[in-house]
Design a protein around this motif. Structure first.
Motif, mmCIF file in Angstrom:
data_model
loop_
_atom_site.group_PDB
_atom_site.id
_atom_site.type_symbol
_atom_site.label_atom_id
_atom_site.label_comp_id
_atom_site.label_asym_id
_atom_site.label_seq_id
_atom_site.Cartn_x
_atom_site.Cartn_y
_atom_site.Cartn_z
ATOM 1 N N LEU A 57 40.047 26.797 35.022
ATOM 2 C CA LEU A 57 40.648 27.787 35.926
ATOM 3 C C LEU A 57 40.765 29.140 35.224
ATOM 4 N N LYS A 58 41.153 29.112 33.956
ATOM 5 C CA LYS A 58 41.273 30.363 33.200
ATOM 6 C C LYS A 58 39.900 31.027 33.073
ATOM 7 N N ASP A 59 38.896 30.214 32.794
ATOM 8 C CA ASP A 59 37.532 30.733 32.678
ATOM 9 C C ASP A 59 37.091 31.371 34.013
ATOM 10 N N ARG A 60 37.401 30.684 35.102
ATOM 11 C CA ARG A 60 37.031 31.230 36.423
ATOM 12 C C ARG A 60 37.737 32.548 36.710
ATOM 13 N N VAL A 61 39.025 32.630 36.312
ATOM 14 C CA VAL A 61 39.784 33.868 36.537
ATOM 15 C C VAL A 61 39.099 35.024 35.809
ATOM 16 N N ILE A 62 38.676 34.769 34.561
ATOM 17 C CA ILE A 62 38.040 35.827 33.754
ATOM 18 C C ILE A 62 36.725 36.265 34.396
ATOM 19 N N ARG A 63 35.917 35.302 34.806
ATOM 20 C CA ARG A 63 34.627 35.634 35.433
ATOM 21 C C ARG A 63 34.831 36.377 36.756
ATOM 22 N N CYS A 64 35.786 35.890 37.536
ATOM 23 C CA CYS A 64 36.035 36.495 38.847
ATOM 24 C C CYS A 64 36.551 37.937 38.683
ATOM 25 N N ALA A 65 37.474 38.131 37.729
ATOM 26 C CA ALA A 65 38.015 39.489 37.514
ATOM 27 C C ALA A 65 36.897 40.414 37.036
ATOM 28 N N SER A 66 36.022 39.894 36.199
ATOM 29 C CA SER A 66 34.916 40.695 35.695
ATOM 30 C C SER A 66 33.960 41.068 36.840
ATOM 31 N N ALA A 67 33.631 40.077 37.672
ATOM 32 C CA ALA A 67 32.716 40.331 38.790
ATOM 33 C C ALA A 67 33.319 41.327 39.784
ATOM 34 N N LEU A 68 34.611 41.174 40.045
ATOM 35 C CA LEU A 68 35.255 42.116 40.979
ATOM 36 C C LEU A 68 35.227 43.536 40.405
ATOM 37 N N THR A 69 35.407 43.644 39.077
ATOM 38 C CA THR A 69 35.359 44.961 38.427
ATOM 39 C C THR A 69 33.967 45.580 38.617
ATOM 40 N N ARG A 70 32.943 44.758 38.436
ATOM 41 C CA ARG A 70 31.567 45.272 38.630
ATOM 42 C C ARG A 70 31.345 45.719 40.069
ATOM 43 N N MET A 71 32.068 45.091 41.000
ATOM 44 C CA MET A 71 31.922 45.485 42.406
ATOM 45 C C MET A 71 32.724 46.747 42.720
ATOM 46 N N GLY A 72 33.414 47.276 41.723
ATOM 47 C CA GLY A 72 34.166 48.521 41.917
ATOM 48 C C GLY A 72 35.620 48.297 42.304
ATOM 49 N N PHE A 73 36.037 47.026 42.314
ATOM 50 C CA PHE A 73 37.444 46.733 42.657
ATOM 51 C C PHE A 73 38.323 47.098 41.463
ATOM 52 N N LYS A 74 39.391 47.852 41.731
ATOM 53 C CA LYS A 74 40.222 48.327 40.611
ATOM 54 C C LYS A 74 41.698 48.363 41.004
ATOM 55 N N LYS A 75 42.504 48.771 40.051
ATOM 56 C CA LYS A 75 43.945 48.839 40.257
ATOM 57 C C LYS A 75 44.294 49.574 41.564
ATOM 58 N N GLY A 76 45.192 49.008 42.330
ATOM 59 C CA GLY A 76 45.631 49.637 43.575
ATOM 60 C C GLY A 76 44.808 49.214 44.791
#
Ligand code: 4UV
Length: 534
Positions: A57-76
């Protein structure tokens, strides 16, 4: 539990010792102890049997957060979750938390109108959906320019699968997102509160971390790490399933079996097969269990405690449930979306049938007279007010509605109750107009707005009528336009096409000459309710 003199003083502290609520962000707090649990099972998909360990689950969280960042998803930014319960519900929520974003969760049964309303109001930029909801999601996206991308749990042609995010190498995982735990909004569920249409409830990292800690306290939910098993049957889009089962369970290192849909048989099979230890139910589930002739075919001996919340659990039902199931420890808890949710829970050993118990740690309460706002003594009815770190920051973009329910630092629940001589709270009525169908919110104002769009309707008021199985059913009082014709079934069918199934007019339609109102135009719902009960 409390001394009589403590009860006499009008503002009461929780009888539990004060706990420390860390200043950690939600994701940090959730994963704090996961090293200790690493290869133990965190989540089991009850439908497919797929298991996810804490380290996965921790590994998935890291990958998912990274992928969302690449999609331009950010704070706020805001991500909308429109899905049934699946293990990756947790992955998405925690990953968004890492990025300082906000999750707004929606009922997967919402119609396109309901979905697009919340997508627009919440300014969501990403929409994560179940395969069965893709059609609605595409239709809603076309009405919401703010939604940039739809992602699906599973596989649907032409839609980005969630597994694609889990294939990310994790290199874009941001190490240092600056999160202000008292200000930044982690969850944005919608609730109608005391009156009107659903409003975005701003729950900060601190609110959620506080409630997780308040529940983990041994005198409240008392989950045992690594040996307990919970069933994620209540929907994760509602604050109850989300915080009480999913977040508190994962922070505590227990196993959670997710169920995408409730059927009594599947539920009992899962409890039996996975040796569930704590059950979270709403009164309609307790009722179904109490009335189920085949209940004895299931081994429920692993269950140590049962919690019921979201709607009143009567003494009679509580007793019948215990007699039939053999589960004698069924305790009520109480809370609201606005309080993350839990403010009260029955204490171990000294709980009383019909009571919601006492405030959870770090929580104060008082009962006030609804006219004068003066604190009431024992056995005197009034509005229940609470204070604690789990009380929301406010309603999004709605300071007026916030000021109406948070006054002088006290959150006014809109529920009527009283304290007994031992300081235990009993909820006796609801001051606010909200209807609860099987524990789900049905805001009358929302149904009234839908019904008013029918060309034959001149005026309308919606109230809840009592029902043994569902708690309450929405019923409409309707004034038809002169010379127009409208049948009950026509209006019920009309509403059916516009709202999620649980909001349908199951309580019927009554045609009237006029809707009783105050001189300022407020509907006199109490008058309609009293008339209905005669
Ligand atoms: O906003 P909401 O839909 O929130 C909830 C919260 C459910 C909870 C609360 C505490 C828990 O420990 C838990 O596990 C789940 O349902 O609706 C809030 C309104 O629901 C009614 C009351 O009118 C609230 O203002 N309500 C919630 N719990 C109870 C209740 C209860 N035990 N008895 C009577 N009414």
């Amino acid at each position: 539990l409390l001394s009589t003199s403590a009860v006499r003083s009008a503002v009461l502290q929780s009888p539990h010792p004060e706990i420390h609520v860390p200043d950690a962000s939600f994701a940090e707090h959730m994963m704090r102890d996961w090293e200790k649990y690493s290869n133990n099972v965190a989540l089991v998909d009850g439908a497919t049997g797929e298991t996810v360990s804490y380290s996965m689950l921790k590994d998935r969280v890291i990958r998912c957060a990274s992928a969302l960042t690449r999609m331009g998803f950010k704070k706020g930014d805001v991500l909308a979750l429109y899905a049934h319960n699946v293990p990756d519900y947790a992955t998405v929520f925690i990953a968004v938390g890492v990025l300082g974003g906000t999750v707004t969760a929606l009922n997967p049964l919402y119609t396109i109108d309901e979905l697009s309303t919340q997508l627009k109001r919440s300014s969501s930029s990403i929409l994560v959906v179940a395969p069965s909801s893709v059609k609605n999601a595409i239709a809603a996206k076309s009405q919401c320019p703010n939604v940039k991308e739809v992602i699906v749990f599973g596989n649907v042609d032409g839609i980005r699968p969630f597994t694609n995010l889990l294939e990310d190498d994790g290199h874009a995982f941001p190490e240092n997102v600056d999160i202000n735990v008292d200000e930044d909004v982690l969850a944005l569920p919608y609730s109608s509160g005391t009156t009107g249409l659903p409003k975005g409830v701003m729950l900060t990292h601190k609110n959620i971390v506080a409630n997780v800690e308040q529940l983990r306290h041994h005198g409240v939910m008392g989950y045992v790490p690594l040996s307990d098993c919970l069933v994620g049957v209540l929907p994760f889009f509602h604050i109850y399933g989300q915080v009480v089962t999913l977040f508190t369970g994962l922070a505590a290192g227990v196993k959670i079996v997710t169920m995408p849909k409730f059927t009594l048989d599947d539920y009992l099979h899962i409890v039996h097969r996975h040796r569930a230890t704590s059950l979270h139910v709403v009164p309609p589930i307790a009722l179904r269990m109490a009335k189920y002739p085949d209940i004895h075919k299931f081994d429920l001996s692993s269950v140590r405690q049962v919690f019921s919340a979201a709607a009143p659990l009567s003494d009679t039902l509580s007793e019948e449930f215990s007699t039939v199931t053999g589960l004698s420890d069924i305790k009520q808890c109480y809370g609201l979306t606005e309080t993350s949710p839990v403010t009260h829970c029955c204490p171990p050993r000294s709980w009383k049938s019909g009571s919601i118990g006492v405030p959870v740690p770090n929580t104060k309460h008082k009962i006030v007279d609804i006219e004068s706002n003066t604190p009431q003594g024992p056995m005197q009815e009034g509005e229940l007010c609470v204070q604690g770190p789990q009380v929301m920051k406010g309603y999004a973009n709605n300071p007026e509605a916030t000021a109406e329910c948070i006054k002088d630092g006290w959150f006014h629940t809109g529920d009527i109750g009283y304290l007994d001589a031992d300081g235990h709270v009993f909820i006796s009525d609801r001051l606010k107009e909200l209807i609860k169908f099987k524990g789900f919110q049905v805001p009358p104002a929302e149904l009234e707005a839908v019904i008013l769009t029918n060309p034959a309707v001149l005026d309308v008021a919606v109230i809840g009528v009592d029902d043994e199985e569902a708690g309450e059913l929405p019923k409409a009082f309707v004034v038809v336009k002169p010379h127009a014709q409208l049948l009950e079934i026509e209006l019920q069918d009309y509403v059916k096409t516009k709202v999620a199934p649980y909001k349908r007019l199951r309580g019927g339609v009554e045609f009237v000459q006029e809707i009783p109102k105050t001189p300022t135009g407020k509907i006199l719902r109490r008058m309609l309710k009293n008339r209905d009960q005669k």
